[in-house]
Design an enzyme around this catalytic site. Structure first.
Site, PDB file in Angstrom:
ATOM      1  N   GLY A   1     -33.728  26.845 -33.741  1.00 44.96           N
ATOM      2  CA  GLY A   1     -33.344  26.920 -35.131  1.00 44.96           C
ATOM      3  C   GLY A   1     -32.857  25.592 -35.632  1.00 44.96           C
ATOM      4  O   GLY A   1     -32.659  24.656 -34.864  1.00 44.96           O
ATOM      5  N   ASP A   2     -32.695  25.504 -36.941  1.00 43.05           N
ATOM      6  CA  ASP A   2     -32.167  24.307 -37.583  1.00 43.05           C
ATOM      7  C   ASP A   2     -30.663  24.504 -37.760  1.00 43.05           C
ATOM      8  O   ASP A   2     -30.223  25.456 -38.423  1.00 43.05           O
ATOM      9  CB  ASP A   2     -32.858  24.104 -38.932  1.00 43.05           C
ATOM     10  CG  ASP A   2     -32.493  22.770 -39.565  1.00 43.05           C
ATOM     11  OD1 ASP A   2     -31.294  22.430 -39.593  1.00 43.05           O
ATOM     12  OD2 ASP A   2     -33.408  22.074 -40.030  1.00 43.05           O
TER      13      ASP A   2
ATOM     14  N   ARG B   1     -22.650  16.471 -27.754  1.00 45.59           N
ATOM     15  CA  ARG B   1     -23.252  15.230 -28.241  1.00 45.59           C
ATOM     16  C   ARG B   1     -24.056  15.479 -29.523  1.00 45.59           C
ATOM     17  O   ARG B   1     -25.164  14.965 -29.692  1.00 45.59           O
ATOM     18  CB  ARG B   1     -24.117  14.582 -27.160  1.00 45.59           C
ATOM     19  CG  ARG B   1     -23.306  14.082 -25.975  1.00 45.59           C
ATOM     20  CD  ARG B   1     -24.202  13.582 -24.850  1.00 45.59           C
ATOM     21  NE  ARG B   1     -25.008  12.439 -25.261  1.00 45.59           N
ATOM     22  CZ  ARG B   1     -24.607  11.173 -25.221  1.00 45.59           C
ATOM     23  NH1 ARG B   1     -23.398  10.874 -24.786  1.00 45.59           N
ATOM     24  NH2 ARG B   1     -25.415  10.197 -25.600  1.00 45.59           N
TER      25      ARG B   1
ATOM     26  N   ASP C   1     -31.896  25.099 -31.030  1.00 39.98           N
ATOM     27  CA  ASP C   1     -32.290  23.740 -31.385  1.00 39.98           C
ATOM     28  C   ASP C   1     -33.512  23.801 -32.290  1.00 39.98           C
ATOM     29  O   ASP C   1     -33.980  24.889 -32.669  1.00 39.98           O
ATOM     30  CB  ASP C   1     -32.567  22.909 -30.125  1.00 39.98           C
ATOM     31  CG  ASP C   1     -32.273  21.425 -30.331  1.00 39.98           C
ATOM     32  OD1 ASP C   1     -32.581  20.899 -31.408  1.00 39.98           O
ATOM     33  OD2 ASP C   1     -31.727  20.797 -29.407  1.00 39.98           O
TER      34      ASP C   1
ATOM     35  N   ASP D   1       0.853  -1.186   0.000  1.00 46.55           N
ATOM     36  CA  ASP D   1       0.000   0.000   0.000  1.00 46.55           C
ATOM     37  C   ASP D   1       0.891   1.238   0.000  1.00 46.55           C
ATOM     38  O   ASP D   1       1.841   1.325   0.787  1.00 46.55           O
ATOM     39  CB  ASP D   1      -0.921   0.030   1.221  1.00 46.55           C
ATOM     40  CG  ASP D   1      -1.924   1.168   1.147  1.00 46.55           C
ATOM     41  OD1 ASP D   1      -2.719   1.173   0.194  1.00 46.55           O
ATOM     42  OD2 ASP D   1      -1.918   2.042   2.033  1.00 46.55           O
TER      43      ASP D   1
END
Length: 660
Positions: A552-553, A569, A543, A88
């Site tokens: 929005g796109d 993501r 979004d 340890d």
């Protein structure tokens, strides 16, 4: 000093290293020692406050690790080791013990404390010699020691601290650094054994083995602790060739009513008294281990005197076949876990869907019949599910049911584990129930067609739902065509962002940015975490119209102006062509000095989660997960430089790139 004088003595013996540390394995392998690795199950929960000196804590932990493996192997592995080595390593500064950091903030706290100071690195080693008696019971002899090395850190700047922390290296190392790797740049000087700082004092270990195997037992100066099969501990002159030990009178310990050696030491740590004046072993610690451990109750591997561990023997049932030498039990266990992995996932999903964890939050300590009644489920099925949850660490089983449905006050009751309290209760800030629902209802059916996905290289939605997903209408076709699917997807993304958000927000210092735009920000959970971390930052969520009002796109609409664009993501869902189109659009909206923050799971070739997530993308989308270097290359192609990567060890990692 080398191992050559004792190598011949160890030939043919089963030597076991009770540690999974790759650094200890490498050190011992490099000197030619042949051994097996059997990691200890001992929980490192000894109460540090009960030890007079930090090294005593390390010594006791090393002893417990070694003895746990020595006692377990005859039962679990059907073989008795000759020698077990436990170790340890701790780092101490200003009297404080620093072990492995739990997260980046903890690593920063440790390294900041070490900056500009001299600290101690102490590695304790315990060597257990196992002697099988004629009656097939086993006696154990133990000797231990510790080595201390002084290390001085240079004064560390904030930049150097965070660059080192972001490398990921501190997370599995005592004190938060590895001197043999990148951590060496932090060190100004050391005094003592370098390998001791790496994790194993090889020179001192060799000397100890030399004392054990190459000296006349009659004149040997080293005393050893002897733990007999009935649990008693005595002192004996080391003599590995003998199956007997010299016992000393024993007395009763008030904590356990177990026999222990008479001795004056009041320290809870273990020492062996040596004539050479060096620190050594006092036998009081074995009886005290239950009081030293904060979490010893219910542990299978408790090895203290008076614990429920049965007398150790190596008796093998007559009708039990021998294990073939080249079949390792640990390997078999791993394969069995992999084969049953899908069952464990379904247990988690089913218990979550039935709201078992919410029930036990509001009514802890229910018996199986009460849980079945509340779930309106069968008693048999409910009890099977509850026991499976216990085995997976999701629930805890305790004695003491006292409700109206209890048969007795000693009936088994169930409560949420700490893991369930944190991630599986719907009202927890870190609840992952939304993501689990998504995995259960969408990802699980898709993975039943994994073979087809591998052969075809395409998502499997057509086989599951009959819907063909197109490149241009991924989210509309997949998640937003009905309100129920849209809400389920939003809950899944919200729960992931809630857990990963704090790590993302603090992966880099973003305080210089005043405005940010979260592209594809869904419910705004990630934006909320960024706003919390940086009160001066104004964040816009961008979004689809069906997700947020300010929307929005990504591929059609003009992007709002911002200092920082966030792609959390998002990129992994799309083909390379679409990724290039989106990054080109973001680059056009950026001015020099502004930046893009890419939040994705980075493939690194070592961790299982990113690789499995990559398969998930294959099943669900036209996209894929990428490596850090692939994202770096993509960003540089679109005019971004100074690309930095941070591994958060969470669901996602973070890439920050500054516009040239």
């Amino acid at each position: 000093m080398v191992l050559n004088p004792v190598i011949s003595k160890l030939s043919g013996k089963l030597v076991v290293l009770a540690s999974a540390s790759p650094r200890r394995l490498e050190i011992l392998t490099n000197v030619g020692l042949r051994f097996e690795v059997v990691p200890s199950w001992f929980k490192e929960t000894l109460d540090k406050s009960l030890f007079k000196a930090p090294h005593e804590y390390a010594v006791e932990t090393a002893r417990q690790k070694a003895l746990e493996v020595a006692r377990r192997m005859p039962f679990k592995h059907l073989k008795t080791p000759d020698i077990v080595i436990g170790a340890d390593t701790i780092v101490t500064v200003d009297g404080l013990i620093l072990e492995k950091p739990v997260d980046k903030a903890d690593a920063y706290r440790m390294l900041s404390r070490l900056s500009g100071k001299e600290h101690s690195v102490c590695t304790a080693v315990a060597i257990v010699l196992c002697h099988q008696q004629e009656n097939e019971e086993i006696d154990y002899q133990m000797t231990d020691f510790y080595e201390e090395t002084k290390v001085k850190f240079a004064d560390l700047s904030e930049t150097m601290l965070w660059e080192y922390i972001d490398s990921g290296e501190p997370m599995d190392k005592a004190g938060g650094y590895g001197i043999q790797a990148l951590g060496g740049m932090l060190v100004e000087y050391i005094q003592g054994d370098f390998l001791n700082v790496v994790g194993f004092p090889l020179n001192r270990f060799c000397k100890q083995l030399d004392l054990i195997y190459n000296h006349d037992p009659v004149s040997n100066d080293v005393e050893h602790s002897v733990i007999s099969s009935n649990g008693s501990l005595t002192n004996s002159i080391a003599n590995p060739s003998s199956n007997s030990s010299l016992s000393s009178p024993t007395t009763s310990n008030p904590h356990t009513d177990s026999p222990i050696q008479n001795g004056p030491s009041a320290s809870p740590a273990s020492k062996v008294k040596r004539k050479d004046g060096q620190s050594a072993l006092d036998d009081s610690s074995w009886a005290l281990v239950n009081s030293l451990s904060k979490c010893s109750e219910g542990q299978e591997n408790v090895s203290a005197v008076g614990s429920p561990v049965p007398p150790v023997t190596s008796r093998r049932p007559m009708n039990l076949p021998y294990v073939v030498d080249n079949v390792h039990t640990d390997d078999l266990k791993r394969v069995m876990e992999l084969m049953d992995g899908f069952k464990a996932s379904k247990v988690l999903f089913t218990a979550s869907k039935l709201r078992v964890f919410d029930l036990l939050e509001t009514r802890p300590g229910l018996v199986g019949a009460e849980v079945a009644q509340a779930l309106e489920a069968s008693l048999k099925g409910t009890e099977c599910l509850l026991e499976a949850c216990v085995s997976l660490g999701l629930l805890e089983r305790k004695q003491g049911g006292s409700s109206l449905l209890s048969i007795s006050h000693q009936e088994v009751v169930y409560e949420n584990s700490r893991l369930a309290q944190r991630f599986l209760q719907s009202d927890s800030p870190s609840s992952l129930l939304g993501y689990m629902e998504h995995c259960d209802e969408l990802v699980w059916p898709l993975f039943s067609h994994l073979e087809s996905a591998v052969r075809e290289g395409t998502n499997q939605h057509a086989k599951v739902s009959g819907k063909t997903i197109t490149t241009n209408n991924l989210f509309q076709d997949l998640y937003y065509f009905r309100d129920a699917q849209k809400l389920q997807f939003m809950r899944a993304m919200h729960s992931i962002a809630g857990v990963a958000g704090p790590a993302v927000a603090t992966a880099f210092d973003l305080s210089r940015f005043k405005t940010a735009c979260d592209l594809g920000g869904c419910t705004g959970s990630m934006a909320h975490e960024l706003a919390k971390a940086y009160p001066g930052l104004s964040v816009t969520v961008f979004d689809l119209p069906s997700v947020v009002e300010m929307s929005g796109d990504l591929f059609k609409d003009k992007l709002p102006k911002a200092d920082l664009y966030i792609l959390a993501r998002v990129l992994h869902d799309w083909t390379d062509e679409k990724v290039h189109a989106l990054l080109s659009k973001v680059s056009d909206a950026c001015t020099p000095g502004s930046a893009v923050l890419v939040v994705e799971t980075l493939l690194d070739g070592t961790r299982s989660y990113p690789a499995l997530q990559s398969l998930s993308m294959l099943m669900q989308t036209m996209g894929k997960e990428r490596t850090g270097s692939q994202y770096t290359q993509l960003l540089r192609q679109h005019g971004f430089g100074d690309v930095r990567i941070a591994h958060t060890w969470n669901f996602v990692d973070v890439v920050l790139a500054i516009k040239n």
